[in-house]
Design a protein around this motif. Structure first.
Motif, mmCIF file in Angstrom:
data_model
loop_
_atom_site.group_PDB
_atom_site.id
_atom_site.type_symbol
_atom_site.label_atom_id
_atom_site.label_comp_id
_atom_site.label_asym_id
_atom_site.label_seq_id
_atom_site.Cartn_x
_atom_site.Cartn_y
_atom_site.Cartn_z
ATOM 1 N N ASP A 263 0.971 -0.965 -0.170
ATOM 2 C CA ASP A 263 0.264 -0.416 0.078
ATOM 3 C C ASP A 263 1.127 1.190 0.158
ATOM 4 O O ASP A 263 2.248 1.655 0.896
ATOM 5 C CB ASP A 263 -1.271 0.076 1.704
ATOM 6 C CG ASP A 263 -1.706 1.344 1.375
ATOM 7 O OD1 ASP A 263 -1.665 1.854 0.739
ATOM 8 O OD2 ASP A 263 -3.092 0.609 1.652
ATOM 9 N N GLU A 307 -2.798 -0.175 -3.996
ATOM 10 C CA GLU A 307 -2.336 -1.246 -3.788
ATOM 11 C C GLU A 307 -2.493 -2.119 -4.797
ATOM 12 O O GLU A 307 -2.964 -2.314 -5.693
ATOM 13 C CB GLU A 307 -3.387 -1.748 -2.461
ATOM 14 C CG GLU A 307 -3.711 -0.998 -1.221
ATOM 15 C CD GLU A 307 -4.738 -1.716 -0.143
ATOM 16 O OE1 GLU A 307 -4.904 -1.616 0.103
ATOM 17 O OE2 GLU A 307 -5.697 -2.029 -1.357
ATOM 18 N N VAL A 378 -0.500 -5.434 6.651
ATOM 19 C CA VAL A 378 -1.064 -3.719 6.120
ATOM 20 C C VAL A 378 -1.688 -2.786 7.045
ATOM 21 O O VAL A 378 -0.683 -1.898 7.573
ATOM 22 C CB VAL A 378 -1.214 -3.582 4.739
ATOM 23 C CG1 VAL A 378 -1.410 -2.783 4.354
ATOM 24 C CG2 VAL A 378 -0.931 -4.402 3.275
#
Length: 399
Positions: A263, A307, A378
Motif C-alpha cells: 500500500d 495497492e 498492512v
C-alpha cells in the motif's frame, strides 16, 4: 533521423541492380497478398489500435520481410510504400508519426536486404532456407536485423518523447508483443520461400494472415480482460486466476507461497499536490519497479487504487520478508519524472510503502484467507508508523 535514413535509402536504391520481369512479378504477388490481408482485416486492425496504448504489431512483416529478402531494394521499398499507404487510412495517427514509422519500415527492409546479401545468400535463389543451413542462418540474422532496426528507431523515439519516465513495456512492448513480431517475421520467411518455389501458394499466406490477425485480436481481448490498463500488470481477475493455480500446485507439492500486499503511503497527497496524471505516473513506475525486482515466476497484480499484490511461489516467511524489504527500499529510491497541475515538468521522490506479508499454509489455507491475513499485516505496518514490512499473525484466524 529521417534525413539520415532517406540519404541511406537513396544510396541503396542507386546501387541496386535494375529489377527484371521476375522481380516485378514477385513484387505484384506480394503487393496483392498484402492488399488482400489489409483490406480484409482493416476493421479488426482499427479495433486493435484503439485498444493498444503502447507498441502495436500490425502483422505486415509477413509481406514486407519477404520483399526485403527476395526483391531488389527499389521494389522492396515499393511494397513498403503500398502497405503503408493503405495503413494510413486505418492508423489515424498524426502525419509526422506515420511518416517516421514508414521511413523506419523502409530502413528495416533495406538493412535486412543488405544483411542477407552480405551473408552470401542470393536473394531470389530457389534454395533459400531449404537446401542449406547457411541460407537458413541468413534468414534468421536478417530477421533479427529487421526487428532490431525498428526497435532502435521507434523505441528510441518513444523513450525520448515520453512525458514521464519511459518504461520497458511502453517503449519495447510486452513479451507477447515481441513474440508476435517474431512469429510474423517467421511467416514472412515462409512467404519468401513460397514466392521463390511455388509462387501461386503465396495466396495461402493471404488466408493465413487474415486468420492470424483474428487470433491476435482474440489474444489481445483475453489479455485486456486480465490486465490493468493503467499499469500493465494483472488486474484482480487475472491475478486471482494465476494465484489460485499457484496455490493448487503448492498444495500438491507441499511448498510455501508468500503473498505481499503493498500500500503506497499518503498517495492521496500526490493527487492533491501534483494532479491525477502524476498519480498515474507514480502507479506506472511502481508497477515497473515491481517487475524489475521480482522473479519471472512471481505474479504481480494491482489490487485497486494504490495497492499492489505480489505472489511469490516457493517462498517461506524469512525469504518473503527479505523480498518485501527489497521492494520497500526500491520504491523509496524511485525518481519519477512527471508533470504538475500546470503541466510543468517535475520529479517525485521519497515515496514510501507499507507492506504486509502472509505465507501459505502458515497463515492461511485459501487465497481469500491469505488476502485477509496480508491485509491485516498492512494495517499493522501503517499503525506502526508506515514505510515498513509487517508479517501476518502466526494464527490462521488472525487472533
Amino acid at each position: 533521423m529521417e534525413l539520415v535514413t532517406l540519404v541511406g535509402l537513396a544510396a541503396a536504391i542507386a546501387n541496386a541492380p535494375p529489377p527484371d520481369v521476375t522481380d516485378w512479378l514477385r513484387c505484384a504477388i506480394l503487393a496483392g497478398g498484402a492488399t488482400i490481408h489489409i483490406q480484409l482485416t482493416h476493421r479488426q486492425e482499427e479495433r486493435r489500435r484503439n485498444r493498444t496504448r503502447t507498441v502495436l504489431i500490425d502483422l505486415t512483416a509477413v509481406w514486407v520481410f519477404p520483399a526485403a529478402i527476395i526483391l531488389p531494394v527499389p521494389l522492396a521499398l515499393l511494397v513498403v510504400g503500398l502497405v503503408r499507404v493503405q495503413r494510413w487510412f486505418i492508423a489515424r495517427r498524426p502525419a509526422h508519426n506515420f511518416v517516421f514509422s514508414s521511413i523506419t519500415h523502409g530502413a528495416a527492409a533495406t538493412l535486412a536486404h543488405l544483411t542477407f546479401g552480405a551473408l552470401g545468400a542470393p536473394a531470389g535463389s530457389p534454395i533459400i532456407g531449404i537446401e542449406a543451413l547457411w541460407e537458413f542462418g541468413a534468414f534468421v540474422i536478417a530477421g533479427l536485423v529487421y526487428e532490431a532496426v525498428q526497435v532502435a528507431y521507434i523505441g528510441g523515439i518513444l523513450a525520448l518523447g515520453a512525458a514521464a519516465t519511459p518504461t520497458v513495456r511502453n517503449v519495447l512492448g510486452s513479451k507477447a508483443d515481441n513474440l508476435l513480431e517474431a512469429v510474423t517475421i517467421g511467416l514472412g520467411a515462409v512467404t519468401a520461400i513460397l514466392l521463390v518455389t511455388v509462387p501461386p501458394a503465396v495466396g495461402i499466406m493471404a488466408v493465413v494472415t487474415v486468420v492470424f490477425n483474428r487470433l491476435a485480436e482474440i489474444d489481445q481481448l483475453q489479455n485486456d480482460v486480465r490486465t490493468d490498463s493503467k499499469t500493465g500488470v494483472y488486474n484482480m481477475r487475472g491475478w486471482s486466476e494465476r494465484a489460485e493455480r499457484a496455490l493448487a500446485r503448492a498444495g500438491r507439492s507441499g511448498n510455501d507461497v508468500a503473498l505481499l500486499m503493498l500500500d503506497l503511503d499518503h498517495f492521496k497527497w500526490i493527487n492533491d499536490t501534483f494532479g491525477h496524471p502524476a498519480g498515474d505516473d507514480v502507479l506506472i513506475m511502481v508497477a515497473q519497479a515491481l517487475s524489475e525486482v521480482t522473479r519471472p515466476s512471481d505474479v504481480i497484480g494491482r489490487f485497486g487504487g494504490e495497492e499492489f499484490l505480489l505472489l511469490l511461489p516457493d517462498t517461506d516467511s524469512d525469504t518473503a520478508i527479505a523480498a518485501a524489504e527489497r521492494v520497500r527500499q526500491t520504491i523509496g529510491e524511485l525518481k519519477i519524472n512527471t508533470t504538475d497541475k500546470r503541466g510543468s515538468q517535475t520529479v517525485i521522490t521519497g515515496r514510501t510503502a507499507s507492506i504486509g506479508v502472509a505465507v501459505y499454509p502458515k497463515h492461511a489455507d485459501t487465497l481469500d484467507s491469505l488476502l485477509h491475513a496480508a491485509d491485516r499485516a498492512v494495517y499493522a505496518a501503517k499503525e506502526a508508523g508506515r514505510d515498513q514490512v509487517s508479517l501476518a499473525s502466526a494464527e490462521r484466524n488472525g487472533t
